[in-house]
Design an enzyme around this catalytic site. Structure first.
Site, PDB file in Angstrom:
ATOM      1  N   LYS A 176     -52.079  16.046 -94.640  1.00  0.00           N
ATOM      2  CA  LYS A 176     -51.062  15.258 -93.938  1.00  0.00           C
ATOM      3  C   LYS A 176     -51.682  13.953 -93.466  1.00  0.00           C
ATOM      4  O   LYS A 176     -52.550  13.966 -92.594  1.00  0.00           O
ATOM      5  CB  LYS A 176     -50.525  16.055 -92.748  1.00  0.00           C
ATOM      6  CG  LYS A 176     -49.901  17.391 -93.151  1.00  0.00           C
ATOM      7  CD  LYS A 176     -49.514  18.229 -91.949  1.00  0.00           C
ATOM      8  CE  LYS A 176     -48.911  19.559 -92.388  1.00  0.00           C
ATOM      9  NZ  LYS A 176     -48.517  20.414 -91.243  1.00  0.00           N
ATOM     10  N   LYS A 226     -45.911  12.994 -87.595  1.00  0.00           N
ATOM     11  CA  LYS A 226     -45.842  13.973 -86.502  1.00  0.00           C
ATOM     12  C   LYS A 226     -47.194  14.096 -85.821  1.00  0.00           C
ATOM     13  O   LYS A 226     -47.262  14.416 -84.622  1.00  0.00           O
ATOM     14  CB  LYS A 226     -45.341  15.319 -87.015  1.00  0.00           C
ATOM     15  CG  LYS A 226     -46.225  16.008 -88.053  1.00  0.00           C
ATOM     16  CD  LYS A 226     -47.240  16.932 -87.440  1.00  0.00           C
ATOM     17  CE  LYS A 226     -48.134  17.540 -88.502  1.00  0.00           C
ATOM     18  NZ  LYS A 226     -49.167  18.436 -87.947  1.00  0.00           N
ATOM     19  N   THR A 256     -46.537  21.026 -83.434  1.00  0.00           N
ATOM     20  CA  THR A 256     -47.729  20.216 -83.202  1.00  0.00           C
ATOM     21  C   THR A 256     -47.759  19.654 -81.784  1.00  0.00           C
ATOM     22  O   THR A 256     -48.833  19.480 -81.206  1.00  0.00           O
ATOM     23  CB  THR A 256     -47.806  19.067 -84.226  1.00  0.00           C
ATOM     24  OG1 THR A 256     -47.607  19.596 -85.534  1.00  0.00           O
ATOM     25  CG2 THR A 256     -49.149  18.385 -84.187  1.00  0.00           C
ATOM     26  N   ARG A 298     -54.901  20.230 -82.972  1.00  0.00           N
ATOM     27  CA  ARG A 298     -56.051  19.380 -82.624  1.00  0.00           C
ATOM     28  C   ARG A 298     -55.587  17.997 -82.169  1.00  0.00           C
ATOM     29  O   ARG A 298     -56.251  17.358 -81.363  1.00  0.00           O
ATOM     30  CB  ARG A 298     -56.996  19.281 -83.821  1.00  0.00           C
ATOM     31  CG  ARG A 298     -56.401  18.637 -85.041  1.00  0.00           C
ATOM     32  CD  ARG A 298     -57.229  18.831 -86.291  1.00  0.00           C
ATOM     33  NE  ARG A 298     -57.179  20.195 -86.777  1.00  0.00           N
ATOM     34  CZ  ARG A 298     -57.671  20.581 -87.952  1.00  0.00           C
ATOM     35  NH1 ARG A 298     -58.266  19.701 -88.730  1.00  0.00           N
ATOM     36  NH2 ARG A 298     -57.587  21.826 -88.352  1.00  0.00           N
ATOM     37  N   GLU A 301     -56.155  14.080 -87.469  1.00  0.00           N
ATOM     38  CA  GLU A 301     -55.499  13.236 -88.467  1.00  0.00           C
ATOM     39  C   GLU A 301     -54.637  12.147 -87.841  1.00  0.00           C
ATOM     40  O   GLU A 301     -54.468  11.069 -88.409  1.00  0.00           O
ATOM     41  CB  GLU A 301     -54.643  14.095 -89.407  1.00  0.00           C
ATOM     42  CG  GLU A 301     -55.438  14.871 -90.452  1.00  0.00           C
ATOM     43  CD  GLU A 301     -56.000  13.987 -91.556  1.00  0.00           C
ATOM     44  OE1 GLU A 301     -55.847  12.745 -91.481  1.00  0.00           O
ATOM     45  OE2 GLU A 301     -56.602  14.533 -92.493  1.00  0.00           O
TER      46      GLU A 301
END
Length: 344
Positions: free
Chosen positions: A115, A198, A255, A262, A288
């Site tokens: 992602k 996201k 998330t 994370r 990310e």
């Protein structure tokens, strides 16, 4: 499993998500080989059959193979699942190129499980793959799916996006079982934009939590976050409906709400006053959202889309602004209509 249904699958990446997907695929009876660039990591995986650092407790079957030899990971495989940090996608695909079949009929299906958006090109990951492997059979797998839960066979539902229905159905059949439900979609771009953005919104949610904001703020942030994701995704050619689905609101909720995330954990640390680098070091895993934040903001400017939350995250991460200042500015922005389709 019948012999004709068993697939030879290479998983490129041995982090938590790569191990979790290997668990799913090996439980489904497929022949799985996992690639890691680190010989030391491969030796540990062979010895302990788990990634003790990133996904402890998830043991893989003895049939799962491990290698740091890309030729071994790629050659003869029917499906390749790419599960690597977005910042390293292009360089890793370049390593695969020499071992990909020359005949189109022998080309494996490549499942992008990463992602993110490449900062230099503003490409989603499937386009990065196609840029290095033109004409390859690429699809994307995404949705609300923490590796920690998938590795425990806890019910999880995701979506596979592909350019053609046959590819989507093939991947659906390969991955799906009684704890890992897979839907299919034709909107690859929408899925990937939702998956990447996201993570940026989850950073914002974490910052809000770390700063001490309440449930009201979290609900508003998630709601306005999906609005920003959808506006950009549709402007780029995605379908609006995708952002109300698993890779949109589904992935965003999990998330923003879970401590497995994370991105949220890093955001909490930043909201508490730590720098971006300090937060990433403490999380000890790839965040990310940090890599996608600049690209998302650049895309918003390219397509002239208003994305105040994405802009706010960038200002906190890269401009040294304090969360409290940015939060206050968000609250006193110009008055708006929530639904611009209203007739007054």
């Amino acid at each position: 499993m019948e012999e004709n249904l068993r697939k030879k699958i290479g998983i490129i990446g041995a982090g938590s998500w790569g191990i979790a997907l290997a668990y799913v695929l090996s439980e489904n009876g497929h022949d799985v080989t996992i690639w890691s660039r680190s010989e030391a990591s491969v030796q540990k995986l062979r010895t302990y059959r788990e990634n003790e650092d990133k996904l402890p407790g998830v043991k893989l079957k003895d049939s799962v193979k491990f290698t740091c030899n890309m030729e071994e990971a790629v050659s003869g495989k029917e499906i390749l699942a790419l599960v690597i940090p977005s910042a390293h996608m292009r360089e890793t695909v370049k390593l695969m190129v020499p071992y990909m079949p020359k005949d189109d009929e022998d080309q494996p299906v490549i499942v992008n499980c990463t992602k993110g958006i490449e900062e230099s090109s503003l490409m989603v990951m499937s386009d990065v793959i196609l840029d290095e492997l033109p004409g390859s059979k690429v699809c994307v797998l995404s949705g609300p799916s923490h590796a920690e839960e998938v590795g425990k066979a806890m019910p999880t539902t995701i979506v596979v996006g592909a350019f053609d229905k046959d590819t989507a159905k093939l991947v659906q059949n390969v991955f799906m079982n009684d704890f890992f439900r897979v839907y299919i979609s034709s909107d690859m771009l929408g899925i990937e934009i939702g998956a990447a953005l996201k993570n940026v919104i989850a950073l914002a949610a974490g910052i809000a939590d770390g700063y001490g904001l309440g449930d009201n703020a979290k609900a508003a942030l998630i709601t306005r976050g999906i609005a920003e994701m959808a506006r950009l995704g549709v402007a780029m050619g995605g379908k609006y409906e995708t952002f109300s689905g698993l890779s949109g609101i589904g992935d965003l909720v999990v998330t923003c709400a879970s401590m497995h995330s994370r991105n949220r954990r890093a955001g909490i640390l930043i909201g508490q006053g730590k720098s971006m680098d300090e937060a990433m070091a403490e999380v000890k895993m790839v965040v990310e959202g940090v890599y996608s934040a600049k690209a998302a903001y650049a895309l918003s400017r390219k397509y002239e889309i208003e994305m105040p939350l994405v802009q706010a995250v960038n200002e906190i991460l890269f401009d040294g602004r304090k969360p409290g200042e940015v939060i206050q500015e968000l609250m006193i922005r110009d008055r708006k209509i929530e639904n611009t389709s209203l007739d007054w």
